[in-house]
Scaffold this motif. Structure first.
Motif, PDB file in Angstrom:
ATOM      1  N   ASP A  13       0.855  -1.179   0.000  1.00  0.00           N
ATOM      2  CA  ASP A  13       0.000   0.000   0.000  1.00  0.00           C
ATOM      3  C   ASP A  13       0.899   1.239   0.000  1.00  0.00           C
ATOM      4  N   ASN A  14       0.886   2.005  -1.087  1.00  0.00           N
ATOM      5  CA  ASN A  14       1.784   3.154  -1.216  1.00  0.00           C
ATOM      6  C   ASN A  14       1.554   4.211  -0.143  1.00  0.00           C
ATOM      7  N   THR A  15       0.300   4.414   0.251  1.00  0.00           N
ATOM      8  CA  THR A  15       0.005   5.407   1.286  1.00  0.00           C
ATOM      9  C   THR A  15       0.613   4.981   2.614  1.00  0.00           C
ATOM     10  N   SER A  18       4.442   5.216   2.370  1.00  0.00           N
ATOM     11  CA  SER A  18       4.854   6.619   2.419  1.00  0.00           C
ATOM     12  C   SER A  18       4.806   7.153   3.840  1.00  0.00           C
ATOM     13  N   ILE A  39       8.991   1.466  -4.413  1.00  0.00           N
ATOM     14  CA  ILE A  39       8.223   2.222  -3.421  1.00  0.00           C
ATOM     15  C   ILE A  39       9.030   3.426  -2.944  1.00  0.00           C
ATOM     16  N   GLN A  42       8.887   6.033  -5.669  1.00  0.00           N
ATOM     17  CA  GLN A  42       7.574   6.664  -5.753  1.00  0.00           C
ATOM     18  C   GLN A  42       7.348   7.663  -4.614  1.00  0.00           C
ATOM     19  N   CYS A  43       7.960   7.401  -3.463  1.00  0.00           N
ATOM     20  CA  CYS A  43       7.806   8.276  -2.297  1.00  0.00           C
ATOM     21  C   CYS A  43       8.878   9.354  -2.237  1.00  0.00           C
TER      22      CYS A  43
END
Length: 70
Positions: A13-15, A18, A39, A42-43
């Motif tokens: 889960d990217n959220t 992050s 990941i 992306q963050c």
């Protein structure tokens, strides 16, 4: 107490990732394992340690982190 955050490939889960990565003062080490480097990218974060054979990481991501490799 010494704490480490390890992010590997797979379904992440990217959220949530992050949120954990933004806690830089909590984790002494932030470790990216293989596909987990995506990941970090992306963050907008750079892992303190990268581990793996990197066969599941896009070449572009490896090139972005290349300056940080030993």
């Amino acid at each position: 107490m010494w704490k480490a955050l390890i992010i590997s490939g797979g379904s992440v889960d990217n959220t949530l990732a992050s949120d954990f990565l933004s806690r830089g003062d909590v984790y002494k080490e932030q470790i990216g394992v293989d596909g987990g480097l995506k990941i970090f990218k992306q963050c907008g974060k750079v892992p303190t340690l990268m581990i793996g054979d990197f066969d599941t990481v896009e070449n572009e991501i490896l090139q972005d982190f290349k300056t940080f490799m030993i």
